[in-house]
Design a protein around this motif. Structure first.
Motif, PDB file in Angstrom:
ATOM      1  N   ALA A  83     -36.077   3.175 -28.505  1.00  0.00           N
ATOM      2  CA  ALA A  83     -36.623   4.466 -28.914  1.00  0.00           C
ATOM      3  C   ALA A  83     -38.144   4.430 -28.997  1.00  0.00           C
ATOM      4  O   ALA A  83     -38.780   5.447 -29.316  1.00  0.00           O
ATOM      5  CB  ALA A  83     -36.039   4.871 -30.266  1.00  0.00           C
ATOM      6  N   GLY A  84     -38.723   3.254 -28.749  1.00  0.00           N
ATOM      7  CA  GLY A  84     -40.173   3.133 -28.804  1.00  0.00           C
ATOM      8  C   GLY A  84     -40.749   3.095 -30.204  1.00  0.00           C
ATOM      9  O   GLY A  84     -41.931   3.376 -30.395  1.00  0.00           O
ATOM     10  N   VAL A 111     -32.815   4.698 -39.414  1.00  0.00           N
ATOM     11  CA  VAL A 111     -31.859   5.382 -38.538  1.00  0.00           C
ATOM     12  C   VAL A 111     -32.409   6.736 -38.098  1.00  0.00           C
ATOM     13  O   VAL A 111     -32.177   7.171 -36.968  1.00  0.00           O
ATOM     14  CB  VAL A 111     -30.497   5.534 -39.245  1.00  0.00           C
ATOM     15  CG1 VAL A 111     -29.556   6.432 -38.438  1.00  0.00           C
ATOM     16  CG2 VAL A 111     -29.855   4.158 -39.437  1.00  0.00           C
ATOM     17  N   ALA A 112     -33.160   7.398 -38.968  1.00  0.00           N
ATOM     18  CA  ALA A 112     -33.740   8.699 -38.598  1.00  0.00           C
ATOM     19  C   ALA A 112     -34.642   8.574 -37.379  1.00  0.00           C
ATOM     20  O   ALA A 112     -34.751   9.516 -36.562  1.00  0.00           O
ATOM     21  CB  ALA A 112     -34.525   9.269 -39.782  1.00  0.00           C
ATOM     22  N   LEU A 113     -35.280   7.419 -37.223  1.00  0.00           N
ATOM     23  CA  LEU A 113     -36.180   7.209 -36.090  1.00  0.00           C
ATOM     24  C   LEU A 113     -35.427   7.026 -34.778  1.00  0.00           C
ATOM     25  O   LEU A 113     -36.038   7.043 -33.703  1.00  0.00           O
ATOM     26  CB  LEU A 113     -37.059   5.981 -36.352  1.00  0.00           C
ATOM     27  CG  LEU A 113     -38.046   6.109 -37.520  1.00  0.00           C
ATOM     28  CD1 LEU A 113     -38.662   4.755 -37.848  1.00  0.00           C
ATOM     29  CD2 LEU A 113     -39.139   7.126 -37.190  1.00  0.00           C
ATOM     30  N   LEU A 114     -34.098   6.845 -34.865  1.00  0.00           N
ATOM     31  CA  LEU A 114     -33.289   6.634 -33.659  1.00  0.00           C
ATOM     32  C   LEU A 114     -32.713   7.929 -33.112  1.00  0.00           C
ATOM     33  O   LEU A 114     -31.997   7.919 -32.103  1.00  0.00           O
ATOM     34  CB  LEU A 114     -32.136   5.666 -33.967  1.00  0.00           C
ATOM     35  CG  LEU A 114     -32.518   4.311 -34.580  1.00  0.00           C
ATOM     36  CD1 LEU A 114     -31.276   3.485 -34.846  1.00  0.00           C
ATOM     37  CD2 LEU A 114     -33.488   3.557 -33.668  1.00  0.00           C
ATOM     38  N   GLU A 115     -33.013   9.039 -33.766  1.00  0.00           N
ATOM     39  CA  GLU A 115     -32.455  10.329 -33.349  1.00  0.00           C
ATOM     40  C   GLU A 115     -32.751  10.601 -31.873  1.00  0.00           C
ATOM     41  O   GLU A 115     -33.873  10.427 -31.405  1.00  0.00           O
ATOM     42  CB  GLU A 115     -33.032  11.458 -34.196  1.00  0.00           C
ATOM     43  CG  GLU A 115     -32.490  12.829 -33.844  1.00  0.00           C
ATOM     44  CD  GLU A 115     -33.077  13.940 -34.696  1.00  0.00           C
ATOM     45  OE1 GLU A 115     -32.667  15.096 -34.504  1.00  0.00           O
ATOM     46  OE2 GLU A 115     -33.951  13.633 -35.549  1.00  0.00           O
ATOM     47  N   GLY A 116     -31.701  11.016 -31.166  1.00  0.00           N
ATOM     48  CA  GLY A 116     -31.851  11.389 -29.762  1.00  0.00           C
ATOM     49  C   GLY A 116     -31.496  10.297 -28.779  1.00  0.00           C
ATOM     50  O   GLY A 116     -31.338  10.561 -27.572  1.00  0.00           O
ATOM     51  N   LEU A 117     -31.364   9.061 -29.244  1.00  0.00           N
ATOM     52  CA  LEU A 117     -30.966   7.985 -28.331  1.00  0.00           C
ATOM     53  C   LEU A 117     -29.554   8.239 -27.804  1.00  0.00           C
ATOM     54  O   LEU A 117     -28.667   8.643 -28.569  1.00  0.00           O
ATOM     55  CB  LEU A 117     -30.984   6.636 -29.042  1.00  0.00           C
ATOM     56  CG  LEU A 117     -32.307   5.889 -29.171  1.00  0.00           C
ATOM     57  CD1 LEU A 117     -32.083   4.585 -29.938  1.00  0.00           C
ATOM     58  CD2 LEU A 117     -32.906   5.593 -27.801  1.00  0.00           C
TER      59      LEU A 117
END
Length: 270
Positions: A83-84, A111-117
Motif C-alpha cells: 500500500a506504500g 489496518v486503516a492505512l490498508l484500505e483499498g488494497l
C-alpha cells in the motif's frame, strides 16, 4: 550453586544442547548459569533456560505468537509495503511491541492505512511468509510427542490459519480483515485479538486439552504477549523486546524454534 540445588543428571544430546536436572534452588541455578554464560569469549553465545518439571513431564501444551515469533516478519508490514505505507505502519508496530501504545488502537490505525488494497494481496503475502528457523521441526516434534500446539496472533487469520495448517498446527486464532467488493475496507471484523485475548486463548486451550497451567508454555516477542507469557507455567521471550524479556521465565536470543522442543523435553523429529 546454592544450597539445596543438586545436579542429579546431565545429558548432552550432541546437538548443542546440554540438559541438567536439578532439585530446588531454581532462581539460584538460573543466576549461576546466566553468570557463567556471560563470561564466554566473544562470538560464543548460549541460551540458558531453567524450567519446572511440569513443563517437561505429564500433560503439556505450547502456544506461540506468530509475527516475529513463528515467522520472521510482520504480516501487517508486508501488506503495508503493497500500500506504500510501510514506514508509517512499521513505526506504529514497533511502538506497540515495546508497549508504548495500546495494541488495539495501534492495530486499527495500521489496518486503516490498508484500505483499498485488493484482497488477493493476502494470498501473495502468505506465499512470501518465512517461518522462523526450526518452526517445521518444532511442530513435527511436538505433534509426535503428543504435545498440543496452538498459535494466537494480533495479525490476520487469512494468513495465520493456512500457515498453521501447513505446519500441522491444529489450533489458531487471529484477527479477521473486513473485505468488501474484493478490497480491504481498512477495518477488522469483531473484537481485536490483543494481550488479554491471547491469555484467554491459552487458558481455553489448556482446559480443552486438560493441561494444567503449570504444564503450559507460551512463546512470544512483544508487549501484546505479556499476559499469556505471565499466565503460562513457563513464559518464553523469543528474540524479544525488552519489556517481554523482563517478564519471561526463559529468554531465547537465537532465532531457532527447536529450542521450544528442548524446553518441553521432547525428542527432535527430523
Amino acid at each position: 550453586m546454592a544450597a539445596g540445588a543438586a545436579v542429579v543428571d546431565v545429558r548432552d544430546d550432541g546437538d548443542g544442547v546440554a540438559e541438567l536436572r536439578v532439585r530446588g534452588g531454581r532462581d539460584a541455578v538460573r543466576r549461576a548459569l546466566a553468570d557463567a554464560a556471560s563470561t564466554l569469549p566473544a562470538g560464543q553465545e548460549v541460551d540458558v533456560a531453567v524450567v519446572p518439571a511440569a513443563a517437561r513431564e505429564g500433560r503439556r501444551l505450547v502456544v506461540l505468537d506468530v509475527d516475529s515469533t513463528l515467522i520472521t516478519g510482520e504480516v501487517v508490514e508486508m501488506l503495508a509495503a503493497r500500500a506504500g505505507v510501510e514506514g508509517e505502519v512499521a513505526r506504529v508496530t514497533e511502538a506497540a511491541m515495546r508497549g508504548e501504545v495500546d495494541f488495539a488502537g495501534s492495530l486499527h490505525r495500521r489496518v486503516a492505512l490498508l484500505e483499498g488494497l485488493p484482497a488477493t494481496v493476502l494470498d501473495d503475502v502468505l506465499a512470501e511468509v518465512v517461518p522462523s528457523p526450526g518452526a517445521a521441526t518444532m511442530a513435527r516434534s511436538l505433534a509426535a510427542a503428543g504435545v498440543p500446539v496452538g498459535v494466537v496472533s494480533g495479525g490476520f487469520a487469512e494468513v495465520v490459519e493456512p500457515l498453521a495448517a501447513s505446519l500441522g498446527v491444529p489450533h489458531a486464532e487471529a484477527n479477521r480483515l473486513e473485505v468488501s467488493g474484493g478490497h480491504l475496507t481498512g477495518r477488522v471484523r469483531g473484537d481485536v485479538v490483543d494481550a488479554a485475548a491471547k491469555e484467554r486463548f491459552l487458558r481455553a486451550l489448556a482446559a480443552r486439552h486438560d493441561v494444567p497451567l503449570a504444564g503450559t508454555v507460551a512463546v512470544g516477542d512483544g508487549a501484546n504477549d505479556l499476559d499469556m507469557v505471565r499466565a503460562a507455567g513457563t513464559g518464553v521471550a523469543f528474540c524479544a523486546k525488552p519489556v517481554l524479556a523482563a517478564a519471561a521465565d526463559v529468554v531465547l536470543t537465537r532465532r531457532d524454534l527447536t529450542a521450544v522442543v528442548h524446553l518441553v523435553g521432547a525428542p527432535l523429529v527430523p
